[in-house]
Motif scaffolding. Structure first.
Motif, PDB file in Angstrom:
ATOM      1  N   SER A 107       0.952  -1.234   0.060  1.00 45.71           N
ATOM      2  CA  SER A 107      -0.131  -0.021   0.040  1.00 45.71           C
ATOM      3  C   SER A 107       0.930   1.152   0.001  1.00 45.71           C
ATOM      4  CB  SER A 107      -0.794   0.105   1.390  1.00 45.71           C
ATOM      5  OG  SER A 107      -1.848  -1.178   1.253  1.00 45.71           O
ATOM      6  N   ALA A 118       2.366   1.615  -3.495  1.00 41.99           N
ATOM      7  CA  ALA A 118       1.597   2.244  -4.412  1.00 41.99           C
ATOM      8  C   ALA A 118       1.775   3.792  -4.308  1.00 41.99           C
ATOM      9  CB  ALA A 118       0.306   1.893  -4.067  1.00 41.99           C
ATOM     10  N   GLY A 119       1.911   4.445  -3.307  1.00 39.99           N
ATOM     11  CA  GLY A 119       2.139   5.840  -3.317  1.00 39.99           C
ATOM     12  C   GLY A 119       3.429   6.197  -3.953  1.00 39.99           C
ATOM     13  N   GLN A 150       3.139   5.881  -7.676  1.00 36.67           N
ATOM     14  CA  GLN A 150       2.356   7.160  -8.142  1.00 36.67           C
ATOM     15  C   GLN A 150       3.079   8.223  -8.307  1.00 36.67           C
ATOM     16  OE1 GLN A 150      -1.342   7.535  -6.209  1.00 36.67           O
ATOM     17  NE2 GLN A 150      -2.123   8.892  -7.654  1.00 36.67           N
ATOM     18  N   GLU A 201       3.758  10.457 -11.792  1.00 38.62           N
ATOM     19  CA  GLU A 201       3.099  11.576 -11.998  1.00 38.62           C
ATOM     20  C   GLU A 201       4.405  12.696 -12.343  1.00 38.62           C
ATOM     21  OE1 GLU A 201       0.973  12.451  -8.540  1.00 38.62           O
ATOM     22  OE2 GLU A 201      -0.821  11.415  -9.210  1.00 38.62           O
ATOM     23  N   ASP A 221      -5.931  -2.431  -5.489  1.00 42.67           N
ATOM     24  CA  ASP A 221      -6.102  -1.997  -6.721  1.00 42.67           C
ATOM     25  C   ASP A 221      -5.365  -0.754  -7.233  1.00 42.67           C
ATOM     26  OD1 ASP A 221      -7.889  -3.722  -7.228  1.00 42.67           O
ATOM     27  OD2 ASP A 221      -9.570  -2.908  -6.228  1.00 42.67           O
ATOM     28  N   ASN A 222      -4.991   0.117  -6.028  1.00 44.46           N
ATOM     29  CA  ASN A 222      -4.121   1.428  -6.398  1.00 44.46           C
ATOM     30  C   ASN A 222      -3.010   1.229  -6.915  1.00 44.46           C
ATOM     31  OD1 ASN A 222      -3.396   0.770  -3.825  1.00 44.46           O
ATOM     32  ND2 ASN A 222      -3.134   2.668  -3.100  1.00 44.46           N
ATOM     33  N   LEU A 223      -2.362   0.082  -6.814  1.00 45.10           N
ATOM     34  CA  LEU A 223      -0.993  -0.085  -7.066  1.00 45.10           C
ATOM     35  C   LEU A 223      -1.014  -0.955  -8.540  1.00 45.10           C
ATOM     36  CD1 LEU A 223       2.033  -0.404  -6.948  1.00 45.10           C
ATOM     37  CD2 LEU A 223       1.650  -2.569  -5.405  1.00 45.10           C
ATOM     38  N   ASN A 239      -3.192  -0.777 -10.863  1.00 47.37           N
ATOM     39  CA  ASN A 239      -3.774   0.113 -12.068  1.00 47.37           C
ATOM     40  C   ASN A 239      -2.769   1.029 -12.371  1.00 47.37           C
ATOM     41  OD1 ASN A 239      -3.797   2.250 -10.301  1.00 47.37           O
ATOM     42  ND2 ASN A 239      -6.124   2.058 -10.202  1.00 47.37           N
ATOM     43  N   GLN A 240      -1.529   1.070 -11.855  1.00 43.01           N
ATOM     44  CA  GLN A 240      -0.198   1.771 -12.300  1.00 43.01           C
ATOM     45  C   GLN A 240       0.333   1.189 -13.339  1.00 43.01           C
ATOM     46  OE1 GLN A 240       1.322   4.488  -9.098  1.00 43.01           O
ATOM     47  NE2 GLN A 240      -0.092   3.611  -7.940  1.00 43.01           N
TER      48      GLN A 240
END
Length: 253
Positions: free
Chosen positions: A31, A34-35, A38, A42, A84-86, A88-89
């Motif tokens: 988790s 993932a940040g 991202q 970005e 999911d937040n990882l 989908n990257q």
């Protein structure tokens, strides 16, 4: 922290990194990862050769050539699904089943085998037969890793004994790498497969008289019975030690 350091190094040098078996990382760590991913992506999306993001509370330069790749086997016991937040990257890429026969042929060719096409077909066939006809045991492995170890062993025998018949070399390699781990019932089946595939070839005779005598002497000194199966297993263990860099005893006695 450790993953952040990895990503920082890649981002600051614009390098690519491939992280194998990514879903073995604990879910709570994934988790946080993932940040971090991202933030890097970005920064790259902003365009320009160099941008900045924050990793581990530090401002990091991000080169736009930075690439992050992950590999994983979903569905294995003890492996997490990616949050999911990882997930989908990353863009998913599915792996197709490799063409074992072609891989065998190329490997044998590179080891100097002249009859590489015929032998590749035989190695592929014997592994297919073993996979389908032998009993299901947790320590049996008839996949690419096992085939590759047989091909590497064949190459070593070929370089040590260049005048040995190529069919005989393959027989020795396949038997040395598989026979010690089979259950008693499967040994009979395995022998029958070999007679079908190599009807005119016999396994090369290896002079193990000295080893056998030494094992029998040790058994007598230890006041143990000269059990034929035990002697054979001791000799197979010796062969395994010669052909592998690591050995493990599993299952029932």
């Amino acid at each position: 922290m450790s993953m952040g350091n990895f990503f920082s190094g890649l981002a600051m040098s614009g390098a690519w990194g491939c992280f194998d078996e990514f879903n073995r990382i604990l879910l709570d760590v994934l988790s946080v990862v993932a940040g971090q991913v991202q933030a890097i992506l970005e920064a790259i999306k902003k365009g320009g050769e160099k941008n900045y993001c924050v990793l581990n509370d530090k401002d990091i330069e991000v080169y736009n050539t930075t690439g992050l790749f992950i590999t994983m086997n979903p569905g294995y016991a003890g492996r997490s699904e990616l949050p999911d937040n990882l997930a989908n990257q990353f863009r998913p890429v599915a792996m197709m089943v490799p063409d074992f026969q072609t891989i065998c042929k190329i490997s044998l060719m590179s080891e100097g085998f002249h009859q590489n096409e015929v032998l590749a077909k035989k190695v592929f066939t014997i592994y297919e037969l073993m996979k389908n006809q032998l009993s299901k045991q947790s320590h049996y492995d008839f996949a690419m890793r096992s085939i590759k170890s047989v091909l590497n062993t064949s190459g070593r025998i070929k370089s040590q004994q260049p005048n040995l018949d190529e069919h005989t070399i393959i027989i020795k390699a396949v038997r040395d790498m598989n026979l010690p781990k089979f259950t008693a019932d499967d040994v009979t089946l395995f022998d029958a497969m070999f007679q079908d595939l190599f009807p005119e070839n016999e396994e090369p005779e290896v002079n193990t008289d000295e080893l056998q005598m030494a094992i029998e002497d040790c058994l007598i000194k230890a006041n143990m019975q000269l059990n034929e199966n035990l002697v054979v297993k001791c000799m197979q263990l010796y062969e395994s030690k010669v052909t592998r860099h690591g050995n493990m005893l599993v299952g029932l006695t």
